[in-house]
Every structure is written in C-alpha cells, then in structure tokens.
Write a protein that holds these residues in place. Structure first.
Motif, mmCIF file in Angstrom:
data_model
loop_
_atom_site.group_PDB
_atom_site.id
_atom_site.type_symbol
_atom_site.label_atom_id
_atom_site.label_comp_id
_atom_site.label_asym_id
_atom_site.label_seq_id
_atom_site.Cartn_x
_atom_site.Cartn_y
_atom_site.Cartn_z
ATOM 1 N N ASN A 154 18.051 0.355 -52.806
ATOM 2 C CA ASN A 154 19.134 1.265 -52.430
ATOM 3 C C ASN A 154 20.499 0.581 -52.537
ATOM 4 N N ILE A 205 11.834 0.089 -55.719
ATOM 5 C CA ILE A 205 12.301 0.770 -54.504
ATOM 6 C C ILE A 205 13.487 -0.019 -53.955
ATOM 7 N N VAL A 248 12.374 6.732 -48.319
ATOM 8 C CA VAL A 248 11.324 6.695 -49.325
ATOM 9 C C VAL A 248 10.019 7.010 -48.605
ATOM 10 N N LYS A 283 18.585 5.579 -47.505
ATOM 11 C CA LYS A 283 17.709 6.356 -48.376
ATOM 12 C C LYS A 283 16.325 6.336 -47.759
ATOM 13 N N TYR A 320 6.552 8.881 -53.284
ATOM 14 C CA TYR A 320 5.567 8.239 -54.147
ATOM 15 C C TYR A 320 4.191 8.421 -53.532
ATOM 16 N N ALA A 325 4.874 8.098 -59.000
ATOM 17 C CA ALA A 325 5.909 9.081 -58.680
ATOM 18 C C ALA A 325 5.255 10.456 -58.701
ATOM 19 N N TYR A 351 13.584 13.666 -50.384
ATOM 20 C CA TYR A 351 13.352 12.223 -50.283
ATOM 21 C C TYR A 351 12.784 11.734 -51.608
ATOM 22 N N GLU A 352 12.853 10.422 -51.797
ATOM 23 C CA GLU A 352 12.132 9.799 -52.894
ATOM 24 C C GLU A 352 10.682 9.698 -52.419
#
Length: 166
Positions: A45, A43, A85, A83, A112, A32, A109-110
């Motif tokens: 949703n 991961i 990612v 969502k 990584y 993260a 956004y998410e």
C-alpha cells in the motif's frame, strides 16, 4: 481441562511468534477473484497501513466485521490511507461462492482466495476472522481474532497508530 489449557498456551505461543515487527510472508501464491495467481509480495500500500482480514463466506462473524468496516471504510481511507485486503480461506468446494458473495455485499476491498490455506498457515491463523494491521514498512503491528460490535474501534486505533509511524 488440560486440553483447554493446552489450546490456550498454544494460542498464546502463536501470538508471541507473530510479535510486533514480524513481516508478511512474501512468496506464497494466492488467487485474485478473476482467477489469476498473485504472490503475497504484491500485497502493498505504498508505505501506508493495511488491514489484512482472513475470512470465509460461511463465517458469520467474518461477514459482520467486513460489513461493519464497509460502512466506515471510505472515512478510514481518507484519514489514514489504509487499504483493506480480505483473504478468503474458502476451499475448493466453496471458492466459487467468494466473488458472488463479495459482489453481493458490495465490498470495495482487495480480495484474494487462499484456497490451499498456505497463507493462512504462514500467518498462524487458526480461526477466522483473524485481522492484522500492517504498517507502511510491511511489519505486522497488531492482530485480533473474532469480532463483536465495537471491535472496529479498536481496529481503527491500531490503524491510526500504524499510520502515524514513519
């Protein structure tokens, strides 16, 4: 010419290997933005579609794609529950630039970092941007490489279709 043909055949075979109903790899460790480690199984949703976008800070088409989506992301979320990612493939030399890059672009956004590129390899990503749509069951139902203006409309249609699946 033979090399080009060989590359095209290998890309086609990779795409077929990631045929519909393939699922996301579950036990790969990524980071993260705060430096904590996360398993790809996290991961999710809640049964709604996801966009998984592999990108890099140095990739101009990646940045155009993510900035274009940023403009309509809230509307897409309201309509489909999607969502996004974003998985950065920046390596150890450039990983420290990812968070400032995300913050500077205002991406909600998410995000990584796949610094060792294990997730990238597991997903058969060769070039970035490489974008996947995952349905609510965790199945990969669509994928696309590169970005040109208008590609976001094709992506939205794939998300709508994934959202309609129950």
């Amino acid at each position: 010419m033979k090399k080009i043909l060989l590359v095209m055949v290998s890309i086609a075979l990779s795409a077929m290997a990631m045929a519909q109903n393939a699922t996301l790899p579950q036990n790969i460790t990524i980071k993260a933005l705060d430096g904590t480690t996360v398993q790809t199984s996290a991961i999710q949703n809640d049964g709604k579609p996801m966009i998984i976008s592999f990108w890099a800070t140095w990739c101009k088409p990646c940045n155009r794609e993510l900035n274009t989506i940023k403009e309509v992301y809230e509307e897409w979320q309201e309509e489909t529950g999607v969502k996004l990612v974003a998985i950065s493939i920046d390596d150890a030399r450039s990983a420290s630039r990812v968070k400032p890059h995300v913050d500077g672009n205002g991406w909600d956004y998410e995000v990584y970092i796949d610094q060792n590129q294990d997730f990238k390899r597991a997903m058969n990503v060769v070039n970035v941007p490489h974008t996947f749509v995952v349905n609510g069951k965790g199945e990969i139902v669509w994928q696309h490489t590169s970005f040109v203006e208008g590609s976001e409309e094709e992506l939205l249609e794939a998300v709508r279709k994934a959202a309609a699946e129950k």
